[in-house]
Design a protein around this motif. Structure first.
Motif, short mmCIF file in Angstrom:
data_model
loop_
_atom_site.label_atom_id
_atom_site.label_comp_id
_atom_site.label_asym_id
_atom_site.label_seq_id
_atom_site.Cartn_x
_atom_site.Cartn_y
_atom_site.Cartn_z
N SER A 78 0.81 -1.21 0.00
CA SER A 78 0.00 0.00 0.00
C SER A 78 0.85 1.27 0.00
O SER A 78 0.45 2.30 -0.54
CB SER A 78 -0.95 0.01 1.20
N ASP A 79 2.07 1.20 0.58
CA ASP A 79 2.88 2.42 0.61
C ASP A 79 3.73 2.60 -0.66
O ASP A 79 4.34 3.65 -0.85
CB ASP A 79 3.78 2.46 1.87
N THR A 80 3.79 1.58 -1.52
CA THR A 80 4.49 1.73 -2.81
C THR A 80 3.61 1.16 -3.93
O THR A 80 3.92 0.10 -4.50
CB THR A 80 5.84 0.99 -2.80
N PRO A 81 2.49 1.83 -4.24
CA PRO A 81 1.51 1.26 -5.18
C PRO A 81 2.03 1.13 -6.60
O PRO A 81 1.44 0.40 -7.39
CB PRO A 81 0.34 2.24 -5.11
N GLU A 82 3.11 1.85 -6.92
CA GLU A 82 3.59 1.80 -8.31
C GLU A 82 4.94 1.09 -8.43
O GLU A 82 5.68 1.31 -9.39
CB GLU A 82 3.65 3.22 -8.89
N GLU A 83 5.25 0.27 -7.44
CA GLU A 83 6.51 -0.46 -7.49
C GLU A 83 6.28 -1.94 -7.22
O GLU A 83 5.42 -2.31 -6.44
CB GLU A 83 7.47 0.07 -6.40
N GLY A 84 7.09 -2.76 -7.87
CA GLY A 84 7.08 -4.19 -7.59
C GLY A 84 7.87 -4.49 -6.34
O GLY A 84 8.35 -3.58 -5.65
N ASN A 85 8.02 -5.77 -6.05
CA ASN A 85 8.72 -6.16 -4.81
C ASN A 85 9.90 -7.05 -5.12
O ASN A 85 9.90 -7.78 -6.11
CB ASN A 85 7.77 -6.93 -3.90
N LEU A 86 10.88 -6.96 -4.24
CA LEU A 86 12.03 -7.85 -4.31
C LEU A 86 12.20 -8.49 -2.95
O LEU A 86 12.26 -7.78 -1.94
CB LEU A 86 13.29 -7.05 -4.69
N ILE A 87 12.22 -9.80 -2.91
CA ILE A 87 12.32 -10.49 -1.63
C ILE A 87 13.46 -11.51 -1.73
O ILE A 87 13.40 -12.44 -2.53
CB ILE A 87 11.01 -11.22 -1.25
N ASP A 127 15.27 -2.44 -10.85
CA ASP A 127 14.41 -1.29 -11.07
C ASP A 127 12.97 -1.68 -10.67
O ASP A 127 12.24 -2.30 -11.44
CB ASP A 127 14.47 -0.90 -12.55
N LEU A 128 12.59 -1.34 -9.44
CA LEU A 128 11.30 -1.79 -8.92
C LEU A 128 10.13 -1.16 -9.66
O LEU A 128 9.05 -1.74 -9.75
CB LEU A 128 11.20 -1.51 -7.42
N GLN A 129 10.36 0.05 -10.20
CA GLN A 129 9.27 0.70 -10.94
C GLN A 129 8.97 -0.04 -12.25
O GLN A 129 7.84 -0.03 -12.72
CB GLN A 129 9.62 2.16 -11.20
N SER A 130 9.99 -0.70 -12.81
CA SER A 130 9.75 -1.44 -14.05
C SER A 130 8.92 -2.70 -13.80
O SER A 130 8.48 -3.36 -14.74
CB SER A 130 11.09 -1.83 -14.70
N LEU A 131 8.67 -3.03 -12.54
CA LEU A 131 7.89 -4.22 -12.20
C LEU A 131 6.39 -3.91 -12.06
O LEU A 131 5.59 -4.79 -11.76
CB LEU A 131 8.41 -4.85 -10.91
N PHE A 132 6.05 -2.64 -12.29
CA PHE A 132 4.64 -2.24 -12.24
C PHE A 132 3.95 -2.72 -13.52
O PHE A 132 4.44 -2.51 -14.63
CB PHE A 132 4.54 -0.72 -12.11
N ILE A 133 2.81 -3.38 -13.38
CA ILE A 133 2.09 -3.88 -14.56
C ILE A 133 0.89 -2.99 -14.87
O ILE A 133 0.78 -2.39 -15.92
CB ILE A 133 1.61 -5.34 -14.35
N GLU A 134 -0.02 -2.92 -13.92
CA GLU A 134 -1.20 -2.06 -14.05
C GLU A 134 -1.67 -1.75 -12.63
O GLU A 134 -1.15 -2.32 -11.66
CB GLU A 134 -2.30 -2.78 -14.86
N LYS A 135 -2.66 -0.88 -12.51
CA LYS A 135 -3.12 -0.51 -11.17
C LYS A 135 -3.50 -1.78 -10.38
O LYS A 135 -4.29 -2.59 -10.84
CB LYS A 135 -4.34 0.42 -11.29
N GLY A 136 -2.87 -1.94 -9.22
CA GLY A 136 -3.18 -3.10 -8.38
C GLY A 136 -2.44 -4.37 -8.74
O GLY A 136 -2.65 -5.40 -8.12
N LYS A 137 -1.59 -4.32 -9.78
CA LYS A 137 -0.83 -5.53 -10.18
C LYS A 137 0.65 -5.19 -10.41
O LYS A 137 0.97 -4.29 -11.18
CB LYS A 137 -1.39 -6.10 -11.49
N VAL A 138 1.50 -5.91 -9.73
CA VAL A 138 2.94 -5.73 -9.93
C VAL A 138 3.61 -7.11 -9.91
O VAL A 138 3.04 -8.09 -9.43
CB VAL A 138 3.58 -4.85 -8.82
N TYR A 139 4.82 -7.17 -10.46
CA TYR A 139 5.62 -8.38 -10.33
C TYR A 139 6.32 -8.36 -8.97
O TYR A 139 6.87 -7.34 -8.56
CB TYR A 139 6.70 -8.44 -11.41
N SER A 140 6.33 -9.49 -8.30
CA SER A 140 7.16 -9.68 -7.11
C SER A 140 8.26 -10.67 -7.47
O SER A 140 7.97 -11.75 -7.99
CB SER A 140 6.35 -10.23 -5.94
N VAL A 141 9.48 -10.28 -7.20
CA VAL A 141 10.62 -11.12 -7.56
C VAL A 141 11.15 -11.79 -6.28
O VAL A 141 11.64 -11.11 -5.38
CB VAL A 141 11.73 -10.26 -8.21
#
Lengths: 258, 241
Positions: A69-78, A118-132
């Motif tokens: 919720s605090d990074t709605p336009e970024e994907g995740n890296l774990i 580049d976490l911003q490149s993992l943004f797909i669409e509103k509410g959807k991101v790639y998590s790596v």
């Protein structure tokens, strides 16, 4: 500490006073690095890395999830790490030990603070991101997991491909897009024995060390540090080791980028 | 770390958002001996941080097979209360972050406590963050050091914790929560008072070697002030006895 380890430790320490290491390396010489890429085909990225006799494998899975919720336009890296019981007689089954948690968090911190993905490149669409998800498995332990796990994770990320996402479906057969990598980091982990400091401890050296410090850099600036064990460093020592870690970066990332 | 997109300007005309200069600590209050049951304890206010540290021991090791016939073992628990942050209800218990912090703090006190005075025994250090406002691990180390001293446990040196950060490109001491969220780098430290030995060092972000050196200098200066406050808290415990 068992009796045999006490003896080994005393031998390692006294030899170091004369500038000798138990595998006849120089003070700041790393063991040989060997990296095999794309060793697993089901994973989106993978690499097996060896540093001397330490052997680890990193696998990357990419999933489509909701963003934080605090990074709605970024994907995740774990990044996580697992000390498999097969890797050493000292590793046990069960929940992760504080040492395993520290290892995973330090590797994760270096790659994160290095802005490598580049976490911003993992943004797909509103509410959807790639998590790596990068999972590092330690297969064979002979010391210095911090540095080799960073090598394996970095190498696996660099050959990671994103599965195609369209109309709410993930298509893992279509993995044409490469994960965007902005920066490459490497870490250098030093051990201190009385007044002697060495780079890249093997398992015998590690169990005899007073203090440890891991310095992750991108060759230009320091991205993360972690001191470990109950010994200490002087301020001057830390500054000298930072210099060495910065210089070692090109040697190590030379292997990663190849 | 929060997204950098809405990052506020954190330094105006050389002053930080709460009016401090780069080398200024927040207001600190320490009170020693605040718990009845514990052998040693301390309450610490550091900016908006509220921390209680307690020490039990030396006592019998549980479970027994962890006992070391040559020295005491230290158990250390850093924990954040579920109500401690301005954000949502946190989960109680040890998350991965707390496990790591407990480990590195334990290593600090293993260095300074004279462990071989107490073979086959254990010393427990509990740190509870009741309210958090950045640099909680540094604050906990200060409270735990006072708690250990108030328990009469021999130490070869007193220690202090302090964080250094890079805020709006400037090296600052004692970063608060807001600064930490938007900082370029964060470097928590624990250092021995007498001879400036680095006992805890973590860092993430980006810092040059020169900036790291300046951070150390600032931390050591701050340590002198913290030392006085720790001393006063311990002296005050015996006033009126």
């Amino acid at each position: 500490m068992s009796g045999i380890n006490t003896l080994k430790g005393a031998y390692i320490r006294s030899a170091l006073k004369e500038g000798k290491r138990n595998d006849s390396r120089e003070q700041f010489q790393m063991r040989e690095i060997e990296i095999n890429r794309e060793v697993l085909s089901n994973a989106e990225g993978s690499a097996r890395a060896r540093l001397g006799n330490t052997d680890v494998i990193a696998g990357v899975k990419v999933v489509v999830e909701e963003p934080h919720s605090d990074t709605p336009e970024e994907g995740n890296l774990i990044v996580s790490a697992e000390l498999l019981p097969m890797a050493s007689a000292d590793f046990e089954t069960g929940p992760p030990s504080p040492a395993a948690i520290e290892l995973a968090r330090v590797v994760d911190r270096g790659i994160r603070a290095g802005s490598c993905v580049d976490l911003q490149s993992l943004f797909i669409e509103k509410g959807k991101v790639y998590s790596v998800y990068v999972d590092i498995y330690v297969l064979d332990y002979d010391g210095n997991l911090f540095d080799v796990c960073t090598i394996a994770a970095m190498s696996a990320l660099m050959n990671t491909r994103l599965p195609k996402y369209s109309d709410g479906e993930v298509d893992r057969k279509d993995r044409s897009a490469k994960l965007k990598i902005d920066n490459v980091v490497s870490s250098a982990t030093f051990g201190k024995f009385g007044g002697d400091i060495i780079l890249d401890m093997n398992a015998d050296e590690e169990q005899a060390a007073d203090a440890r410090i891991t310095i992750t850099t991108d060759g230009k600036v320091v991205r993360a540090m972690q001191k470990g064990l109950n010994g200490d460093f002087s301020i001057k020592e830390v500054e000298q080791l930072v210099d060495i870690a910065l210089k070692k970066n090109s040697e190590i990332t030379g292997h990663i980028k190849r | 770390m929060a997204s950098k997109i809405n990052k506020p300007k954190l330094i105006h005309d050389g002053k930080r958002l709460d009016g401090r200069g780069p080398d200024e600590l927040r207001e600190i209050k320490i009170e020693a001996g605040i718990l009845k049951n514990a052998n040693g304890s301390a309450y610490l206010e550091w900016g908006k941080n509220r921390i209680i540290a307690a020490v039990y021991g030396p006592k019998e090791v549980m479970p027994k097979h962890f006992a070391d016939p040559n020295a005491a073992i230290i158990k250390c628990r850093y924990s954040m209360a579920p109500f401690s942050s301005l954000e949502e209800h946190g989960r109680s218990g040890q998350n991965r972050r707390a496990v790591e912090i407990s480990k590195v703090i334990k290593e600090v006190f293993e260095n300074v406590v004279v462990l071989n005075e107490y073979p086959n025994s254990e010393i427990d250090i509990f740190m509870e963050v009741l309210q958090s406002d950045g640099s909680t691990r540094a604050a906990c180390i200060n409270a735990a050091a006072v708690a250990l001293a108030s328990a009469g446990i021999p130490m070869k040196d007193m220690v202090y914790g302090v964080s250094v950060g890079k805020v709006d490109g400037e090296i600052c001491v004692d970063v608060d929560m807001l600064e930490d969220n938007y900082s370029d780098a964060d470097m928590p430290l624990a250092i021995s008072h007498r001879d400036d030995r680095i006992l805890l060092l973590q860092m993430d972000g980006d810092m040059s070697n020169e900036e790291i050196g300046r951070g150390f200098d600032m931390a050591v200066e701050a340590g002198k002030k913290i030392r006085e406050l720790q001393r006063e808290a311990l002296l005050a415990m015996y006033k009126g006895v």
